[in-house]
Design a protein around this motif. Structure first.
Motif, PDB file in Angstrom:
ATOM      1  N   ALA A 219     -19.570  -6.382 -31.004  1.00  0.00           N
ATOM      2  CA  ALA A 219     -19.618  -7.669 -30.299  1.00  0.00           C
ATOM      3  C   ALA A 219     -18.429  -8.540 -30.668  1.00  0.00           C
ATOM      4  O   ALA A 219     -17.814  -9.183 -29.804  1.00  0.00           O
ATOM      5  CB  ALA A 219     -20.921  -8.390 -30.614  1.00  0.00           C
ATOM      6  N   SER A 220     -18.079  -8.564 -31.953  1.00  0.00           N
ATOM      7  CA  SER A 220     -16.957  -9.393 -32.403  1.00  0.00           C
ATOM      8  C   SER A 220     -15.661  -8.958 -31.737  1.00  0.00           C
ATOM      9  O   SER A 220     -14.888  -9.801 -31.242  1.00  0.00           O
ATOM     10  CB  SER A 220     -16.829  -9.305 -33.924  1.00  0.00           C
ATOM     11  N   GLY A 242     -13.503   5.486 -19.452  1.00  0.00           N
ATOM     12  CA  GLY A 242     -14.854   5.720 -19.953  1.00  0.00           C
ATOM     13  C   GLY A 242     -15.135   5.055 -21.277  1.00  0.00           C
ATOM     14  O   GLY A 242     -16.240   5.178 -21.815  1.00  0.00           O
ATOM     15  N   VAL A 243     -14.159   4.310 -21.818  1.00  0.00           N
ATOM     16  CA  VAL A 243     -14.327   3.658 -23.120  1.00  0.00           C
ATOM     17  C   VAL A 243     -15.307   2.492 -23.026  1.00  0.00           C
ATOM     18  O   VAL A 243     -16.168   2.310 -23.885  1.00  0.00           O
ATOM     19  CB  VAL A 243     -12.966   3.176 -23.657  1.00  0.00           C
ATOM     20  N   LEU A 248     -20.439  -0.985 -23.633  1.00  0.00           N
ATOM     21  CA  LEU A 248     -21.117  -1.932 -22.742  1.00  0.00           C
ATOM     22  C   LEU A 248     -21.352  -1.231 -21.410  1.00  0.00           C
ATOM     23  O   LEU A 248     -20.676  -1.505 -20.415  1.00  0.00           O
ATOM     24  CB  LEU A 248     -20.246  -3.191 -22.561  1.00  0.00           C
ATOM     25  N   PRO A 249     -22.311  -0.305 -21.374  1.00  0.00           N
ATOM     26  CA  PRO A 249     -22.507   0.517 -20.177  1.00  0.00           C
ATOM     27  C   PRO A 249     -22.867  -0.275 -18.933  1.00  0.00           C
ATOM     28  O   PRO A 249     -22.679   0.205 -17.812  1.00  0.00           O
ATOM     29  CB  PRO A 249     -23.633   1.475 -20.580  1.00  0.00           C
ATOM     30  N   GLU A 288     -30.342 -10.673 -21.199  1.00  0.00           N
ATOM     31  CA  GLU A 288     -31.070 -10.862 -22.456  1.00  0.00           C
ATOM     32  C   GLU A 288     -31.034  -9.585 -23.288  1.00  0.00           C
ATOM     33  O   GLU A 288     -30.855  -9.626 -24.509  1.00  0.00           O
ATOM     34  CB  GLU A 288     -32.523 -11.251 -22.155  1.00  0.00           C
ATOM     35  N   GLN A 289     -31.221  -8.442 -22.651  1.00  0.00           N
ATOM     36  CA  GLN A 289     -31.196  -7.170 -23.368  1.00  0.00           C
ATOM     37  C   GLN A 289     -29.830  -6.905 -23.991  1.00  0.00           C
ATOM     38  O   GLN A 289     -29.728  -6.484 -25.149  1.00  0.00           O
ATOM     39  CB  GLN A 289     -31.557  -6.026 -22.411  1.00  0.00           C
ATOM     40  N   VAL A 290     -28.773  -7.162 -23.227  1.00  0.00           N
ATOM     41  CA  VAL A 290     -27.422  -6.952 -23.746  1.00  0.00           C
ATOM     42  C   VAL A 290     -27.151  -7.894 -24.919  1.00  0.00           C
ATOM     43  O   VAL A 290     -26.611  -7.479 -25.952  1.00  0.00           O
ATOM     44  CB  VAL A 290     -26.382  -7.171 -22.631  1.00  0.00           C
ATOM     45  N   ALA A 291     -27.532  -9.149 -24.771  1.00  0.00           N
ATOM     46  CA  ALA A 291     -27.311 -10.121 -25.842  1.00  0.00           C
ATOM     47  C   ALA A 291     -28.059  -9.730 -27.109  1.00  0.00           C
ATOM     48  O   ALA A 291     -27.536  -9.865 -28.222  1.00  0.00           O
ATOM     49  CB  ALA A 291     -27.744 -11.513 -25.379  1.00  0.00           C
TER      50      ALA A 291
END
Length: 404
Positions: A219-220, A242-243, A248-249, A288-291
């Motif tokens: 995240a950082s 694809g990176v 972060l799909p 919300e899920q990603v966070a």
């Protein structure tokens, strides 16, 4: 891709004059660490790189042949406040009037596991340089003469805007998979096109290894990348290789260039969280899920979910109505993501409705739900009329009560 202003080639072998190199507190620090001028310490990394590029320098790091306890003793003898911020890895922070300086003993890697390294202290500058990630970050400068030491072609790479790993790219990535994201961040900030083929190919091949990294580290790095002036070409490259999908799909960077352009048009500073919202679908539960997965703060999670709740209904609300309903920052997110103007929010403070429940009761409305309903009805009209003054609010109250 937007690049920094081109610089002369070849790069100078000595740091050009810069405000930070003339700091008296840094001179005192150098005198404390190396009183006899034996070359026991050098500036290293970002301060050297950015000064060569003519950029502002925020953080200053030093490397030294002194062992950590010797560094501590030297600082104590000179009366310089110190904090052992990373003493196990050889880092002492000197607290100076002009800002802190991290001082780290020269090191070499003993073992690595893809996330962390076990290090041993060294006396060899080249050995210390060899463990750094990119050639442009392995530049040292003598604090007295400002002469630059370059062991791996960093000056030439800086002149051509080439971001290149030191040594074998795959080996360097396997030492710490976070270097993949660091590579793309530096490519977005300094790089030219075409990119270094070997470095980029190694990042693409080893990207699945990032799944073993902590979510906080990922995240950082993502936030640092997104905060750059224009990361959109780099994000598009990451997606194509694809990176991006490995960290972060849910991300789709197609709309990011438009947001960057809108921010520039409106004179709004880049914001990493807003840009992350742009990468994600307009789906609050998904946001919300990603966070949560990225271990973002509660405030960041709420803001990301609010941005994800954007939709057609926003188009019918003025900028000030959005700010009143959501908050200034959240309204800016929604407006910019929609490509709308933010001019109406400039210099405007969100007002408070100049009407209280007691005033409604005084008009004969019984205390309870009727007061709340009346208050909401007046508020809706007040917002729709562009937040008129108290006299108009009382007229609106009369109208609402009459209709009731």
């Amino acid at each position: 891709m937007t690049m920094p202003t081109p610089i002369p080639t070849p790069m100078p072998q000595t740091l050009p004059p810069a405000p930070w190199t003339a700091r008296a507190d840094l001179a005192a620090l150098v005198a404390a660490l190396d009183p006899e001028g034996l070359g026991l310490c050098r500036y290293v990394g970002g301060a050297v790189r950015d000064t060569l590029l003519g950029l502002d320098v925020k953080d200053i790091d030093m490397a030294t042949t002194l062992l950590p306890e010797q560094t501590q003793a030297a600082l104590e003898a000179a009366g310089i406040k110190q904090v052992p911020t990373g003493i196990a890895h050889g880092t002492i922070t000197a607290v100076l009037p002009g800002g802190p300086v991290e001082i780290t003993t020269l090191r070499r890697d003993v073992t690595t596991d893809g996330r962390h390294a076990t290090v041993a202290f060294s006396q060899e500058w080249r050995e210390d340089a060899a463990r750094r990630d990119f050639t442009i970050n392995a530049l040292y400068a003598d604090p007295r003469t400002l002469a630059v030491s370059d062991y791996f072609g960093g000056l030439a790479d800086l002149a051509t805007r080439t971001v290149r790993f030191i040594g074998d790219p795959e080996q360097r990535i396997r030492e710490d998979y976070l270097r993949i994201l660091r590579y793309f961040r530096f490519q977005a900030r300094f790089g030219s096109l075409p990119a270094d083929a070997a470095s980029q190919a190694a990042c693409a091949a080893l990207a699945p290894g990032m799944k073993g990294l902590s979510r906080e580290r990922i995240a950082s790095e993502l936030m640092n990348l997104l905060a750059l002036p224009d990361p959109s070409p780099t994000l598009a490259t990451m997606a194509g290789l694809g990176v991006l999908g490995d960290v972060l799909p849910e991300a789709a960077p197609a709309d990011l260039p438009a947001l960057v352009a809108t921010e520039a048009r409106e004179g709004v500073a880049p914001d990493a969280l807003r840009r992350m919202a742009c990468l994600l679908p307009a789906d609050p539960p998904l946001a919300e899920q990603v966070a949560a997965r990225l271990r973002l703060s509660v405030a960041q999670r709420k803001r990301l979910a609010c941005a994800a709740a954007r939709g057609a209904d926003d188009a019918g609300q003025s900028a000030r109505a959005l700010a009143y309903a959501l908050g200034r920052e959240e309204a800016l997110d929604r407006l910019l993501l929609a490509g709308r103007s933010t001019a109406d929010l400039a210099g405007w403070d969100i007002p408070r409705l100049p009407l209280k429940g007691g005033q409604i009761v005084a008009r004969g409305v019984g205390a309870g739900p009727d007061v709340a309903r009346t208050l909401r009805a007046v508020e809706a009209r007040w917002v729709a009329e562009g937040f008129p003054d108290e006299a108009r609010v009382m007229e609106l109250l009369d109208t609402v009560l009459a209709q009731a």
